[in-house]
Design an enzyme around this catalytic site. Structure first.
Site, short mmCIF file in Angstrom:
data_model
loop_
_atom_site.label_atom_id
_atom_site.label_comp_id
_atom_site.label_asym_id
_atom_site.label_seq_id
_atom_site.Cartn_x
_atom_site.Cartn_y
_atom_site.Cartn_z
N ASN A 10 40.80 30.41 -6.61
CA ASN A 10 40.25 31.14 -5.49
C ASN A 10 38.60 31.50 -5.76
O ASN A 10 38.40 32.19 -6.95
CB ASN A 10 40.91 32.80 -5.56
CG ASN A 10 40.30 33.43 -4.62
OD1 ASN A 10 39.39 33.24 -3.77
ND2 ASN A 10 40.83 34.80 -4.54
N TRP A 11 37.68 30.73 -5.13
CA TRP A 11 36.30 30.83 -5.51
C TRP A 11 35.77 32.07 -5.32
O TRP A 11 34.76 32.25 -5.42
CB TRP A 11 35.58 29.54 -5.24
CG TRP A 11 35.91 28.22 -6.10
CD1 TRP A 11 36.90 28.27 -7.18
CD2 TRP A 11 35.53 27.10 -5.92
NE1 TRP A 11 36.83 26.91 -7.63
CE2 TRP A 11 36.16 26.20 -7.04
CE3 TRP A 11 34.54 26.34 -4.87
CZ2 TRP A 11 35.79 24.73 -7.19
CZ3 TRP A 11 34.19 25.13 -5.23
CH2 TRP A 11 34.67 24.22 -6.15
N HIS A 97 44.55 39.25 0.25
CA HIS A 97 44.21 39.42 -0.99
C HIS A 97 44.08 40.83 -1.27
O HIS A 97 43.18 41.41 -0.35
CB HIS A 97 42.88 38.35 -1.32
CG HIS A 97 42.56 38.39 -2.76
ND1 HIS A 97 41.72 39.43 -3.33
CD2 HIS A 97 42.67 37.33 -3.72
CE1 HIS A 97 41.44 39.17 -4.60
NE2 HIS A 97 42.10 38.09 -4.90
N GLU A 169 49.64 39.77 -7.47
CA GLU A 169 48.22 40.15 -8.26
C GLU A 169 48.23 41.40 -8.25
O GLU A 169 47.75 42.08 -7.54
CB GLU A 169 46.90 39.34 -7.21
CG GLU A 169 47.32 37.80 -6.95
CD GLU A 169 45.89 37.43 -6.81
OE1 GLU A 169 45.28 36.69 -7.59
OE2 GLU A 169 45.10 37.76 -5.85
N GLY A 244 40.94 33.20 -10.25
CA GLY A 244 39.80 33.45 -9.74
C GLY A 244 38.63 32.78 -10.76
O GLY A 244 38.14 31.70 -10.83
N GLY A 245 38.15 33.68 -11.82
CA GLY A 245 37.05 33.14 -12.66
C GLY A 245 37.41 31.80 -13.31
O GLY A 245 36.47 31.06 -13.27
P1 PGA Z 1 40.58 36.35 -11.69
O1 PGA Z 1 40.89 36.71 -9.92
O2 PGA Z 1 41.43 35.54 -11.93
O3 PGA Z 1 39.13 36.21 -11.65
O4 PGA Z 1 41.27 37.85 -12.11
C1 PGA Z 1 42.18 36.17 -9.18
C2 PGA Z 1 42.10 36.49 -7.71
O5 PGA Z 1 41.75 37.59 -7.54
O6 PGA Z 1 42.76 35.88 -7.10
#
Ligand code: PGA
Length: 282
Positions: A10-11, A97, A169, A244-245
């Site tokens: 997820n960018w 999300h 999440e 994400g990151g």
């Molecule tokens: P993160 O984000 O890996 O940067 O914590 C995950 C997400 O929000 O899908």
């Protein structure tokens, strides 16, 4: 375990320019080509969907959108239609999300309309659920996640339920200071994630039966990285990750895909959580 691993990137709004998005996508496409047992997707910004989609054509990586509207078209300023996503080649769409729920005030009713529209059009919804730090502290993990599941999946048929991916999440684990002001952000432990996934799977089983409950992938998101992915993915309840990151470069994403590929060759996942004891099954 018959469920395939799903690893999604997820960018968010982190790669706004096409030139950069294409470059990262190319590296991910090249480095993922041998991992055939894992379903991989990347959700870039809307403006880069077409270009990134082209990079992924004939690759092992699918295109995903970070959101969509629940109507086919119309006077909805600033929104995007599922038809636009399909034209760009999206196979998945992230829905509900926490950043959408908490920063943009999306509720289960809206998310439910989106889930149904995605299913009607043949895009796989990746339905995100998860509790806040306060809700976990107040022992509301089960209630909150079950509420989000029932609200977001209202009137979703048994046959459609097979086409959904659930992403657990926990809000407190998502690496986002806007979502988590003043709290120490950390990934869920294996036990915390395993327990929440079990709650979600039990909910699916009660509503849709055990066969469907065993089929639906439930993936974990929230500060997942190479350093914790192997442990989290070793749970028999965790079928992948929404990242994400660590999805912003091939270098940080591919090791996670690699763990998933390795674990998918394992017919029994090493860890299962029985009551209060973590047992090593092999
Ligand atoms: P993160 O984000 O890996 O940067 O914590 C995950 C997400 O929000 O899908």
């Amino acid at each position: 375990m018959s469920r395939r691993f799903v690893i999604g990137g997820n960018w968010k709004m982190q790669v706004p320019r096409q030139v950069n998005a294409v470059k990262i996508a190319q590296e991910i496409a090249i480095k993922s080509k041998d991992f055939l047992s894992v379903d991989i997707f990347i959700a870039p910004s809307f403006n880069t969907l077409n270009a990134v989609g082209k990079v992924f054509t004939d690759s092992n990586v699918a295109l995903a959108s970070q959101n969509m509207h629940y109507m086919d078209s119309g006077a909805f300023t600033g929104e995007i239609s599922v038809d636009s996503l399909q034209e760009a080649g999206c196979k998945y769409v992230l829905l509900g999300h926490s950043e959408r729920r908490r920063i943009f005030q999306e509720n289960d009713e809206i998310i439910n309309l989106k889930v149904k529209k995605a299913l009607e059009k043949g895009i796989i919804p990746v339905l995100c659920i998860g509790e806040t730090a306060k809700e976990r502290q107040d022992e509301k993990v089960k209630a909150v996640n079950e509420d989000q599941l029932s609200g977001s999946l209202k009137n979703v048929s048994t046959s459609d339920m097979r086409k959904i991916v659930i992403a657990y999440e926990p809000v407190w684990a998502i690496d986002n200071k806007f979502l988590n002001p003043g709290i120490q952000i950390r990934p869920a432990t294996l036990q915390e994630a395993h327990g929440a996934h079990q709650i979600a799977r039990n909910w699916i089983e009660n509503k849709y039966g055990s066969i469907i409950a065993q089929e639906v992938p439930i993936i974990y998101g929230g500060s997942m990285k190479a350093s914790n992915a192997q442990e989290l993915l070793s749970s028999d309840q965790i079928d992948g990750g929404l990242i994400g990151g660590a999805s912003l470069s091939a270098e940080t994403l591919i090791p996670i895909v690699q763990y998933a590929e390795l674990l998918s060759k394992d017919t029994t996942k090493p860890y299962s959580w029985e009551g209060n004891t973590l047992s090593f099954d092999k």
